[in-house]
Design a protein around this motif. Structure first.
Motif, PDB file in Angstrom:
ATOM      1  N   THR A 262       0.827  -1.203   0.000  1.00 37.81           N
ATOM      2  CA  THR A 262       0.000   0.000   0.000  1.00 37.81           C
ATOM      3  C   THR A 262       0.865   1.258   0.000  1.00 37.81           C
ATOM      4  O   THR A 262       0.547   2.244  -0.667  1.00 37.81           O
ATOM      5  CB  THR A 262      -0.945  -0.003   1.208  1.00 37.81           C
ATOM      6  OG1 THR A 262      -1.676  -1.223   1.221  1.00 37.81           O
ATOM      7  CG2 THR A 262      -1.925   1.160   1.145  1.00 37.81           C
ATOM      8  N   VAL A 263       1.979   1.226   0.754  1.00 34.56           N
ATOM      9  CA  VAL A 263       2.916   2.359   0.753  1.00 34.56           C
ATOM     10  C   VAL A 263       3.437   2.597  -0.665  1.00 34.56           C
ATOM     11  O   VAL A 263       3.482   3.733  -1.147  1.00 34.56           O
ATOM     12  CB  VAL A 263       4.074   2.111   1.735  1.00 34.56           C
ATOM     13  CG1 VAL A 263       5.178   3.151   1.539  1.00 34.56           C
ATOM     14  CG2 VAL A 263       3.578   2.157   3.174  1.00 34.56           C
ATOM     15  N   ASP A 264       3.838   1.507  -1.350  1.00 35.40           N
ATOM     16  CA  ASP A 264       4.343   1.651  -2.722  1.00 35.40           C
ATOM     17  C   ASP A 264       3.267   2.213  -3.649  1.00 35.40           C
ATOM     18  O   ASP A 264       3.549   3.055  -4.499  1.00 35.40           O
ATOM     19  CB  ASP A 264       4.824   0.298  -3.246  1.00 35.40           C
ATOM     20  CG  ASP A 264       6.098  -0.183  -2.567  1.00 35.40           C
ATOM     21  OD1 ASP A 264       6.748   0.634  -1.902  1.00 35.40           O
ATOM     22  OD2 ASP A 264       6.418  -1.378  -2.705  1.00 35.40           O
ATOM     23  N   ALA A 265       2.035   1.722  -3.473  1.00 37.02           N
ATOM     24  CA  ALA A 265       0.936   2.203  -4.322  1.00 37.02           C
ATOM     25  C   ALA A 265       0.662   3.681  -4.065  1.00 37.02           C
ATOM     26  O   ALA A 265       0.423   4.454  -5.005  1.00 37.02           O
ATOM     27  CB  ALA A 265      -0.322   1.374  -4.061  1.00 37.02           C
ATOM     28  N   TYR A 266       0.696   4.083  -2.798  1.00 36.72           N
ATOM     29  CA  TYR A 266       0.435   5.488  -2.480  1.00 36.72           C
ATOM     30  C   TYR A 266       1.563   6.365  -3.015  1.00 36.72           C
ATOM     31  O   TYR A 266       1.321   7.488  -3.487  1.00 36.72           O
ATOM     32  CB  TYR A 266       0.267   5.691  -0.973  1.00 36.72           C
ATOM     33  CG  TYR A 266      -0.417   7.002  -0.657  1.00 36.72           C
ATOM     34  CD1 TYR A 266      -1.803   7.071  -0.580  1.00 36.72           C
ATOM     35  CD2 TYR A 266       0.307   8.173  -0.493  1.00 36.72           C
ATOM     36  CE1 TYR A 266      -2.442   8.278  -0.343  1.00 36.72           C
ATOM     37  CE2 TYR A 266      -0.317   9.380  -0.250  1.00 36.72           C
ATOM     38  CZ  TYR A 266      -1.697   9.429  -0.174  1.00 36.72           C
ATOM     39  OH  TYR A 266      -2.329  10.625   0.051  1.00 36.72           O
TER      40      TYR A 266
END
Length: 302
Positions: A262-266
Motif C-alpha cells: 500500500t505504501v508503494d501504491a500510495y
C-alpha cells in the motif's frame, strides 16, 4: 445504429444526466479493440455482477480474469449510485447473442425470445455491470436503480434512441438471467418517462466515507506487514479501495493493513501528482489524500 461517442462525450453525457461518475485509471484507453471492431453501436445492455463490495467489483470489471480479460463493461453501477468508468471501446460484456434481438433493438420494437447466439454483442452495445449478487434476494437500493435509469437515458438521449434500445443480458443471450431482481419492461418505462424531460435533475449526493488523516499516517508509518503487528483502521480500507480503483494497487493487497504494497501504491499516486524524491514516500499527506478523496469519493479530516 450510430457511431460510438468519444470517451469525453460519454462521461459528459452521464454527468449531464445527473450521474455521479468515478473515473478509474486509464479507462478512456482501456479496451479490447485489438480483438475486433467497436461499433456501430445500437443499444445499451444491463447486467448484474454476482459480486459484493464495490472496490472488489470495480477491480474485477476493470481487469477481468484469466478466462475473460477486462474490461468486462464500460461502467460499474455501485449500490450507492456512483458509476465507475472502467473501460471504453470494445469490452467483454455481451458475448454472442440473437440476431433477431439485435434487429429488434435497431428497429426499436419489442425483442423476441432469444434462442440463438451468433452475433457479436461486444461490438454493438454499451455495457453496464450493476453491483448485485444476482440471487433474487440481494436488494437493489433506490439510488442504484435510479442511476441505472439515468445511465441508460443519457446514452439514449445522446443518440436519439428510445427505451427499446435498452435490453438486459437475459434478453440477448440464451441461458442468461441478468439483471435479476427487477424487470426490464419496468426499467424501460422509467427510461421513457425520463426521456420526456429536457433538464434532468441531479441524483442525491451520496454520503461520502471519512478518512482520519492522523490515524492513516500512524498506520502507514507503523508498516504492520514488516513489524507483524496489524494496524487496521476503516480509513485504510477506504484509501486502499481508492488506490485499487485508480489502478495503483492490486485488489489482493486491499486488506486493511497499510503495509509495503500500500505504501508503494500510495507513492505511485504521489508521483502521479508530481511529487518526487523523498516527497513521494508513500505516507499520506493532506494535499495528496484530499486529491485522492476528490477523485474516488471520500473526505479527509484531521
Amino acid at each position: 445504429m450510430a457511431k460510438p461517442m468519444s470517451a469525453a462525450q460519454f462521461a459528459a453525457a452521464l454527468r449531464a444526466e445527473g450521474v455521479t461518475v468515478v473515473e478509474v485509471g486509464d479507462w478512456e484507453r482501456h479496451n479490447r479493440n485489438h480483438m475486433g471492431p467497436w461499433g456501430p453501436v445500437n443499444g445499451v445492455m444491463i447486467h448484474h455482477t454476482v459480486t459484493s463490495g464495490t472496490a472488489n467489483t470495480v477491480a474485477l470489471c476493470r481487469d477481468g480474469h484469466s478466462a475473460l480479460p477486462g474490461p468486462l463493461c464500460h461502467g460499474v453501477i455501485a449500490k450507492d449510485g456512483r458509476v465507475h468508468l472502467v473501460g471504453y471501446g470494445r469490452a467483454n460484456h455481451a458475448g454472442l447473442g440473437d440476431p433477431d434481438v439485435l434487429a429488434a433493438v435497431i428497429a426499436e420494437r419489442p425483442a423476441p425470445h432469444d434462442d440463438e447466439a451468433s452475433v457479436d454483442g461486444n461490438r454493438h452495445f454499451y455495457g453496464f455491470e450493476c453491483e448485485n449478487l444476482g440471487d433474487g434476494q440481494d436488494p437493489w437500493p433506490d439510488v442504484q436503480l435510479e442511476a441505472i435509469e439515468r445511465v441508460a437515458a443519457a446514452i439514449c438521449r445522446h443518440h436519439g434512441w428510445g427505451p427499446l434500445s435498452v435490453i438486459g443480458h437475459l434478453e440477448w443471450q440464451p441461458g442468461k438471467v441478468d439483471p435479476r431482481g427487477f424487470g426490464m419492461d419496468w426499467l424501460r418505462a422509467r427510461i421513457a418517462d425520463r426521456l420526456k424531460t429536457s433538464k434532468p435533475a441531479p441524483l442525491p449526493k451520496p454520503k461520502k466515507p471519512v478518512v482520519d488523516l492522523s490515524k492513516l499516517v500512524a498506520a502507514a508509518r507503523s508498516n504492520p506487514k514488516a513489524s507483524g503487528t496489524p494496524v487496521t483502521y476503516g480509513g485504510v480500507r477506504i484509501v486502499e479501495a481508492a488506490l485499487v480503483n485508480a489502478g495503483y494497487l492490486s485488489k489482493a493487497y486491499s486488506d486493511g493493513h497499510f503495509g509495503s504494497a500500500t505504501v508503494d501504491a500510495y507513492a505511485k499516486w504521489q508521483r502521479h501528482l508530481g511529487y518526487s524524491g523523498s516527497a513521494a514516500d508513500g505516507i499520506p499527506g493532506m494535499t495528496s489524500l484530499t486529491q485522492l478523496g476528490r477523485a474516488h469519493g471520500f473526505e479527509v479530516v484531521t
